[in-house]
Motif scaffolding. Structure first.
Motif, mmCIF file in Angstrom:
data_model
loop_
_atom_site.group_PDB
_atom_site.id
_atom_site.type_symbol
_atom_site.label_atom_id
_atom_site.label_comp_id
_atom_site.label_asym_id
_atom_site.label_seq_id
_atom_site.Cartn_x
_atom_site.Cartn_y
_atom_site.Cartn_z
ATOM 1 N N ASP A 109 0.798 -1.192 0.085
ATOM 2 C CA ASP A 109 0.080 -0.067 -0.079
ATOM 3 C C ASP A 109 0.870 1.070 0.131
ATOM 4 O O ASP A 109 0.647 2.192 -0.840
ATOM 5 N N PHE A 110 1.961 1.316 0.992
ATOM 6 C CA PHE A 110 2.779 2.363 0.939
ATOM 7 C C PHE A 110 3.431 2.363 -0.369
ATOM 8 O O PHE A 110 3.722 3.602 -0.763
ATOM 9 N N ILE A 111 3.873 1.618 -0.707
ATOM 10 C CA ILE A 111 4.672 1.812 -2.383
ATOM 11 C C ILE A 111 3.806 2.156 -3.491
ATOM 12 O O ILE A 111 4.239 3.270 -4.203
ATOM 13 N N ASN A 112 2.446 1.884 -3.362
ATOM 14 C CA ASN A 112 1.406 2.304 -4.461
ATOM 15 C C ASN A 112 1.315 3.876 -4.336
ATOM 16 O O ASN A 112 1.228 4.286 -5.218
ATOM 17 N N LYS A 113 1.157 4.083 -2.915
ATOM 18 C CA LYS A 113 0.947 5.344 -2.805
ATOM 19 C C LYS A 113 2.108 6.498 -3.134
ATOM 20 O O LYS A 113 2.124 7.559 -3.644
ATOM 21 N N ALA A 114 3.298 5.772 -2.583
ATOM 22 C CA ALA A 114 4.612 6.670 -2.804
ATOM 23 C C ALA A 114 4.585 6.825 -4.261
ATOM 24 O O ALA A 114 5.183 7.791 -4.791
ATOM 25 N N LYS A 115 4.314 5.706 -5.175
ATOM 26 C CA LYS A 115 4.514 6.120 -6.562
ATOM 27 C C LYS A 115 3.876 7.137 -7.062
ATOM 28 O O LYS A 115 4.247 7.935 -7.955
ATOM 29 N N GLN A 116 2.642 7.199 -6.522
ATOM 30 C CA GLN A 116 1.762 8.357 -6.926
ATOM 31 C C GLN A 116 2.264 9.620 -6.825
ATOM 32 O O GLN A 116 2.157 10.725 -7.492
ATOM 33 N N ILE A 117 2.813 9.874 -5.534
ATOM 34 C CA ILE A 117 3.168 11.254 -5.356
ATOM 35 C C ILE A 117 4.718 11.307 -5.620
ATOM 36 O O ILE A 117 5.237 12.573 -5.425
ATOM 37 N N PHE A 118 5.487 10.470 -5.952
ATOM 38 C CA PHE A 118 6.655 10.361 -6.151
ATOM 39 C C PHE A 118 7.489 11.891 -6.957
ATOM 40 O O PHE A 118 8.140 12.214 -6.678
ATOM 41 N N PRO A 119 6.616 11.893 -8.395
ATOM 42 C CA PRO A 119 7.122 13.020 -9.165
ATOM 43 C C PRO A 119 7.172 14.437 -8.579
ATOM 44 O O PRO A 119 8.160 15.195 -8.451
ATOM 45 N N GLU A 120 6.362 14.503 -7.321
ATOM 46 C CA GLU A 120 6.412 15.705 -6.609
ATOM 47 C C GLU A 120 7.165 15.653 -5.384
ATOM 48 O O GLU A 120 7.563 16.763 -5.231
ATOM 49 N N ILE A 121 7.554 14.692 -5.094
ATOM 50 C CA ILE A 121 8.468 14.526 -3.725
ATOM 51 C C ILE A 121 9.839 14.628 -4.270
ATOM 52 O O ILE A 121 10.601 15.512 -3.654
ATOM 53 N N VAL A 122 10.094 14.127 -5.390
ATOM 54 C CA VAL A 122 11.528 14.165 -5.922
ATOM 55 C C VAL A 122 12.041 15.365 -6.192
ATOM 56 O O VAL A 122 13.238 15.775 -6.274
ATOM 57 N N LYS A 123 11.363 16.464 -6.573
ATOM 58 C CA LYS A 123 11.605 17.666 -6.910
ATOM 59 C C LYS A 123 11.959 18.546 -5.641
ATOM 60 O O LYS A 123 12.613 19.836 -5.690
ATOM 61 N N ARG A 124 11.560 17.935 -4.545
ATOM 62 C CA ARG A 124 11.917 18.980 -3.527
ATOM 63 C C ARG A 124 12.876 18.151 -2.539
ATOM 64 O O ARG A 124 12.947 18.837 -1.503
ATOM 65 N N VAL A 125 13.547 17.053 -2.732
ATOM 66 C CA VAL A 125 14.606 16.582 -2.032
ATOM 67 C C VAL A 125 15.855 16.533 -2.737
ATOM 68 O O VAL A 125 15.928 16.478 -3.782
ATOM 69 N N LYS A 126 16.709 16.451 -1.899
ATOM 70 C CA LYS A 126 18.446 16.545 -2.483
ATOM 71 C C LYS A 126 18.939 15.194 -1.925
ATOM 72 O O LYS A 126 19.846 14.788 -2.542
ATOM 73 N N THR A 127 18.549 14.384 -1.152
ATOM 74 C CA THR A 127 19.024 13.337 -0.794
ATOM 75 C C THR A 127 18.247 12.129 -0.565
ATOM 76 O O THR A 127 16.751 12.573 -0.491
ATOM 77 N N LEU A 128 18.413 10.959 -0.495
ATOM 78 C CA LEU A 128 17.578 9.674 0.119
ATOM 79 C C LEU A 128 17.030 10.176 1.418
ATOM 80 O O LEU A 128 15.712 9.663 1.539
ATOM 81 N N HIS A 129 17.802 10.338 2.233
ATOM 82 C CA HIS A 129 17.412 10.809 3.343
ATOM 83 C C HIS A 129 16.112 11.595 3.373
ATOM 84 O O HIS A 129 15.016 11.492 4.031
ATOM 85 N N GLU A 130 16.286 12.927 3.041
ATOM 86 C CA GLU A 130 15.300 13.760 2.668
ATOM 87 C C GLU A 130 13.999 13.314 1.919
ATOM 88 O O GLU A 130 13.006 13.492 2.312
#
Length: 451
Positions: A325-346
């Motif tokens: 479930d988490f992976i499924n949801k993560a995939k959906q917001i990922f494009p927006e997440i990835v623009k905002r973070v600089k490291t895997l940690h973030e």
RNA sequence: GCCCCCAUCGUCUAGAGGUUAGGACACCGCCCUCUCAAGGCGGAAACACGGGUUCAAUUCCCGUUGGGGGUACCA
């Protein structure tokens, strides 16, 4: 030219550090570009300081960076007999001699100025002691370096280097030359801190009448204060950068761009570098490691990585549970997440919006909560754009700005003042989860209000 | 001390005997905008200094200064 064979020869007295990684990378790129071989040699002759752990750590660092090597690594410590064989060969040819002078490690710098006189032991014919190479006394030694050009030094400036210690152990100087020769190394690519060593080692190549490989010395990497890169400058080992959440491609890119440039090329993977790299275009001046730039590269490579792959990397990076479930949801917001973070940690941290907030950084008025709930319940399509449209319409009819409702909404859902686009977040979470979070907020708020 | 090496924006770099000295990161401003980012546009920002060579030098040569590396029976 014979088939290119280069080597990276770390001493396992510490983790793979930035400078070593850069040297390894340049060697790797050069080898791959010439369809040659990239070899490894573990210089583990310093019994006191070398450990198995460090060796493994270095190998893992290279693997992590994607610097695969050819052939089994050579262990210098296992080649003692061969090193001594060469030394004795030199002795029998009269090109080396035993010296009984005390070691000079403790000589104060001011007394070293006149240190170039030939040692009396040269002609003394001792039969034990430290074995030294007899260097020519007159003339100049010239090294043609691919990066630095011709470098010359007077023979008189050099000393008769020790090949075998009085305890019978061969020295680094001897080992390096014998190993490079035996390994068929065609190009020696290493840091400029070895430039003087190279000059001295040339004497050995000459004495053995072996053909000297091509040399390319790389400018050093320094910390922000211009001093030699050390622990004082933060993370030094590549393992630390891995732990901080950097991608190997980002680290390689940063390393590639230190001491080497190609037109306006900024973003370059090591694979891309293989086709455009040139030893001749390596610069001569030192470079300072810039963490800010590494962050930038990392953001770029994360943003341009296929979601599935990045999620897989993230899964291995964090200890957070990654259920379906988490992976499924993560995939959906990922494009927006990835623009905002600089490291895997973030990135992992940003993904926490998928979980209910543990704390709230701002207060939300009751009126706002009620309004939000009304609008949400009136939404027919539970989809990002539709949600946004509903709230926009509400704002139009109530003469307020969208930000006035989006911010309370953001706090209710995420607990934070900043987040990925809130309507997208809500659409991914679903109506039920969103309502539960609003309820959670109210419960928490009433709890903190009551004495 | 002695030897060797290096020198373009704050940082990484491109560049060529004649350029408005280019790009990137960081920084500042504007635009976009539900926040933060991302993105777009714009801005400030460099040839260390002094001599030569040359019609012309930031580019070539020499020196000075500054920095780095080495100078071990460490690697």
């Amino acid at each position: 030219m014979s088939k290119v064979r280069v080597r990276f020869a770390p001493s396992p007295t510490g983790d793979l550090h930035i400078g070593g990684a850069r040297t390894a990378l340049f060697n790797w790129v050069f080898a791959r570009q010439h369809q040659g071989q990239f070899l490894l040699r573990i210089e583990d002759t310093d019994q006191k300081r070398c450990t198995e752990e460090y060796k493994n750590s270095i190998l893992n660092g290279l693997r992590w960076l994607g610097l695969d090597w050819d052939e089994e690594p050579v262990y210098q410590s296992r080649r003692k007999d061969r090193h001594l064989e060469v030394a004795h060969d030199l002795l029998s040819k009269g090109l080396a001699y035993y010296c009984v002078c005390p070691p000079q490690a403790a000589t104060p710098p001011e007394e070293k100025s006149q240190n170039t006189a030939p040692c009396p032991c040269r002609e003394a014919g001792h039969v034990s002691g430290a074995l030294r190479l007899k260097r020519p006394l007159k003339g100049t030694l010239s090294c043609k370096d691919v990066v630095y050009g011709s470098v010359e030094v007077e023979y008189a400036q050099l000393d008769d280097m020790v090949l075998v210690r009085s305890n019978g152990m061969p020295t680094y100087m001897l080992c390096v030359v014998v190993d490079d020769y035996d390994m068929g190394i065609t190009h020696i690519i290493r840091g400029v801190d070895h430039l003087t060593n190279t000059l001295r080692q040339m004497l050995l190549w000459q004495a053995m009448d072996w053909e000297m490989p091509e040399c390319a010395h790389l400018p050093l990497i320094h910390g922000q204060d211009g001093k030699k890169f050390s622990k004082r400058h933060g993370a030094v080992s590549v393992i630390e950068y891995q732990k901080l959440g950097f991608l190997p491609d980002a680290v390689c890119n940063a390393l590639m761009r230190m001491g080497w440039g190609h037109d306006d090329t900024e973003l370059v993977t090591k694979e891309e570098a293989v086709s455009i790299f040139s030893l001749a275009s390596v610069g001569k001046s030192k470079a300072q490691f810039d963490l800010k730039k590494l962050y930038h590269y990392n953001q770029h490579y994360m943003a341009n990585m296929p979601t599935e792959i990045l999620l897989e990397i993230l899964k291995n990076y964090t200890s957070d549970p990654f259920d379906e479930d988490f992976i499924n949801k993560a995939k959906q917001i990922f494009p927006e997440i990835v623009k905002r973070v600089k490291t895997l940690h973030e990135c992992a941290e940003a993904l926490q919006v998928l979980h209910a907030p543990k704390a709230y950084l701002e207060h939300v008025e009751d009126d706002a909560i009620n309004m939000v709930r009304d609008v949400l319940l009136s939404c027919e399509k539970w989809e990002s754009d539709a949600l946004e449209a509903s709230f926009r319409e509400y704002c139009l009819t109530h003469d307020c700005k969208l930000v006035a409702v989006a911010q309370p909404l953001r706090v209710l859902i995420t607990g934070k003042k900043v987040s990925p686009p809130i309507f997208l977040v809500m659409s991914v979470l679903g109506l039920q989860e969103v309502m539960e979070r609003i309820k959670q907020y109210e419960e928490q708020a009433s709890k903190s209000e009551s004495p």
